[in-house]
Motif scaffolding. Structure first.
Motif, PDB file in Angstrom:
ATOM      1  N   THR A 227       5.603   7.808  12.079  1.00 34.52           N
ATOM      2  CA  THR A 227       4.316   7.955  11.408  1.00 34.52           C
ATOM      3  C   THR A 227       3.752   6.573  11.133  1.00 34.52           C
ATOM      4  N   GLY A 228       2.617   6.517  10.501  1.00 36.49           N
ATOM      5  CA  GLY A 228       1.997   5.269  10.098  1.00 36.49           C
ATOM      6  C   GLY A 228       1.579   5.362   8.649  1.00 36.49           C
ATOM      7  N   LEU A 229       1.230   4.239   8.074  1.00 35.65           N
ATOM      8  CA  LEU A 229       0.843   4.170   6.666  1.00 35.65           C
ATOM      9  C   LEU A 229      -0.261   5.177   6.331  1.00 35.65           C
ATOM     10  N   GLU A 230      -1.388   5.077   7.004  1.00 41.07           N
ATOM     11  CA  GLU A 230      -2.503   5.979   6.706  1.00 41.07           C
ATOM     12  C   GLU A 230      -2.140   7.420   7.003  1.00 41.07           C
ATOM     13  N   MET A 231      -1.488   7.645   8.131  1.00 43.46           N
ATOM     14  CA  MET A 231      -1.144   9.001   8.534  1.00 43.46           C
ATOM     15  C   MET A 231      -0.294   9.697   7.477  1.00 43.46           C
ATOM     16  N   CYS A 232       0.757   9.031   7.001  1.00 45.28           N
ATOM     17  CA  CYS A 232       1.655   9.696   6.050  1.00 45.28           C
ATOM     18  C   CYS A 232       0.993   9.890   4.688  1.00 45.28           C
ATOM     19  N   LEU A 233       0.211   8.910   4.232  1.00 43.22           N
ATOM     20  CA  LEU A 233      -0.432   9.064   2.918  1.00 43.22           C
ATOM     21  C   LEU A 233      -1.454  10.196   2.926  1.00 43.22           C
ATOM     22  N   TYR A 234      -2.265  10.281   3.964  1.00 39.43           N
ATOM     23  CA  TYR A 234      -3.235  11.371   4.036  1.00 39.43           C
ATOM     24  C   TYR A 234      -2.558  12.719   4.270  1.00 39.43           C
TER      25      TYR A 234
ATOM     26  N   GLU B 168      -5.178  12.639  -6.445  1.00 35.23           N
ATOM     27  CA  GLU B 168      -4.718  11.334  -5.958  1.00 35.23           C
ATOM     28  C   GLU B 168      -5.590  10.774  -4.828  1.00 35.23           C
ATOM     29  N   PHE B 169      -6.509  11.583  -4.317  1.00 34.96           N
ATOM     30  CA  PHE B 169      -7.259  11.180  -3.133  1.00 34.96           C
ATOM     31  C   PHE B 169      -7.986   9.852  -3.300  1.00 34.96           C
ATOM     32  N   LYS B 170      -8.722   9.680  -4.388  1.00 36.33           N
ATOM     33  CA  LYS B 170      -9.508   8.448  -4.548  1.00 36.33           C
ATOM     34  C   LYS B 170      -8.609   7.213  -4.606  1.00 36.33           C
ATOM     35  N   GLU B 171      -7.477   7.328  -5.274  1.00 34.21           N
ATOM     36  CA  GLU B 171      -6.554   6.199  -5.355  1.00 34.21           C
ATOM     37  C   GLU B 171      -6.007   5.856  -3.965  1.00 34.21           C
ATOM     38  N   ILE B 172      -5.658   6.876  -3.187  1.00 34.02           N
ATOM     39  CA  ILE B 172      -5.168   6.649  -1.826  1.00 34.02           C
ATOM     40  C   ILE B 172      -6.279   6.057  -0.968  1.00 34.02           C
ATOM     41  N   LEU B 173      -7.473   6.595  -1.062  1.00 34.98           N
ATOM     42  CA  LEU B 173      -8.607   6.083  -0.304  1.00 34.98           C
ATOM     43  C   LEU B 173      -8.838   4.604  -0.597  1.00 34.98           C
ATOM     44  N   ASN B 174      -8.764   4.237  -1.865  1.00 40.48           N
ATOM     45  CA  ASN B 174      -8.969   2.826  -2.248  1.00 40.48           C
ATOM     46  C   ASN B 174      -7.862   1.917  -1.715  1.00 40.48           C
ATOM     47  N   LEU B 175      -6.666   2.435  -1.562  1.00 36.54           N
ATOM     48  CA  LEU B 175      -5.560   1.645  -0.988  1.00 36.54           C
ATOM     49  C   LEU B 175      -5.813   1.360   0.492  1.00 36.54           C
ATOM     50  N   ILE B 176      -6.356   2.335   1.183  1.00 41.67           N
ATOM     51  CA  ILE B 176      -6.529   2.240   2.629  1.00 41.67           C
ATOM     52  C   ILE B 176      -7.766   1.432   3.010  1.00 41.67           C
ATOM     53  N   LYS B 177      -8.776   1.447   2.179  1.00 48.27           N
ATOM     54  CA  LYS B 177     -10.023   0.727   2.491  1.00 48.27           C
ATOM     55  C   LYS B 177      -9.786  -0.736   2.745  1.00 48.27           C
TER      56      LYS B 177
ATOM     57  N   LYS C  11       0.832  -1.210   0.000  1.00 49.44           N
ATOM     58  CA  LYS C  11       0.000   0.000   0.000  1.00 49.44           C
ATOM     59  C   LYS C  11       0.863   1.255   0.000  1.00 49.44           C
ATOM     60  N   LEU C  12       1.939   1.237   0.779  1.00 49.10           N
ATOM     61  CA  LEU C  12       2.826   2.397   0.842  1.00 49.10           C
ATOM     62  C   LEU C  12       3.483   2.656  -0.515  1.00 49.10           C
TER      63      LEU C  12
ATOM     64  N   ALA D 130       1.283   6.711  -6.661  1.00 50.65           N
ATOM     65  CA  ALA D 130       0.131   7.572  -6.969  1.00 50.65           C
ATOM     66  C   ALA D 130       0.480   9.046  -6.755  1.00 50.65           C
ATOM     67  N   LEU D 131       1.303   9.310  -5.746  1.00 54.72           N
ATOM     68  CA  LEU D 131       1.710  10.675  -5.415  1.00 54.72           C
ATOM     69  C   LEU D 131       2.950  11.116  -6.184  1.00 54.72           C
ATOM     70  N   ASP D 132       3.473  10.237  -7.025  1.00 51.41           N
ATOM     71  CA  ASP D 132       4.648  10.510  -7.855  1.00 51.41           C
ATOM     72  C   ASP D 132       5.886  10.844  -7.008  1.00 51.41           C
ATOM     73  N   LEU D 133       6.059  10.088  -5.916  1.00 51.99           N
ATOM     74  CA  LEU D 133       7.241  10.264  -5.076  1.00 51.99           C
ATOM     75  C   LEU D 133       8.392   9.433  -5.642  1.00 51.99           C
ATOM     76  N   PRO D 134       9.608   9.925  -5.549  1.00 56.79           N
ATOM     77  CA  PRO D 134      10.734   9.068  -5.923  1.00 56.79           C
ATOM     78  C   PRO D 134      10.857   7.917  -4.910  1.00 56.79           C
ATOM     79  N   ILE D 135      11.243   6.753  -5.419  1.00 56.20           N
ATOM     80  CA  ILE D 135      11.407   5.571  -4.577  1.00 56.20           C
ATOM     81  C   ILE D 135      12.832   5.068  -4.715  1.00 56.20           C
ATOM     82  N   VAL D 136      13.484   4.871  -3.585  1.00 55.77           N
ATOM     83  CA  VAL D 136      14.830   4.302  -3.555  1.00 55.77           C
ATOM     84  C   VAL D 136      14.693   2.941  -2.888  1.00 55.77           C
TER      85      VAL D 136
END
Length: 179
Positions: free
Chosen positions: A153-160, A170-179, A34-35, A41-47
């Motif tokens: 932090t936590g998964l939901e906390m940081c994504l929101y 990006e909200f709906k995509e994040i919401l669907n990940l957390i549901k 999910k993270l 979804a948020l277009d963050l760089p990933i290492v």
């Protein structure tokens, strides 16, 4: 507060048999999926890191299949900051804030997060996306890192926190990940 314009994600060593031996392994992997999807979804760089992959094995399939557009950075030191390829990726991203997930919390995650903090990066440990073989070692890592000034932090906390607004694209995509 986290900002998607200045934040990236570091994935530490969720690989091989060890990934299946850590405390709450299934939950860890599901939360990390999910993270990663949220970061994408948020277009963050990933290492993405792998500790001694020839000996310990590759990143678990559930996560590596989400990262097909890039290659992991192999490392042999527990502290990823000692690996030039890692530091090059961190600097090249232009980001100053890093979410950190992975295993083992009290070894590679702890050493990498501590060193990044010492280099003046803003480090946020995603507490439900880290683990160790023994739960007590995960708790020890969280305590020591928090005392070192690293945000917990936590998964939901940081994504929101990164989405900020329910009107964000990006909200709906994040919401669907957390549901």
């Amino acid at each position: 507060m986290l900002s998607k314009e200045n934040t990236g994600l570091i994935i530490v060593d969720i690989q091989g048999k060890l990934a299946r031996l850590v405390s709450n392994s299934d939950s860890l992997i599901a939360h990390c999926q999910k993270l990663i999807n949220g970061a994408k979804a948020l277009d963050l760089p990933i290492v993405w890191l792998e500790q001694n992959p020839e000996k310990l094995g590759a990143t678990v399939d559930e996560l590596s299949m989400l990262l097909v557009e890039q290659e992991p950075i192999p490392k042999f030191t527990f502290d990823a900051c000692e690996e030039p390829g890692f530091m090059h990726a961190i600097r090249a991203s232009g980001r100053n804030t890093w979410l950190v997930c992975g295993i083992e919390a009290h070894i590679c995650v702890y050493q990498t997060a501590s060193h990044l903090k010492n280099l003046n990066y803003d480090v946020h440990l995603v507490s439900d996306c880290i683990s160790s073989r023994e739960l007590v070692n995960k708790e020890l890592a969280i305590t020591k890192l928090a005392n070192h000034g690293i945000s917990i932090t936590g998964l939901e906390m940081c994504l929101y926190e990164l989405v900020k607004d329910c009107r964000a694209p990006e909200f709906k995509e994040i919401l669907n990940l957390i549901k």
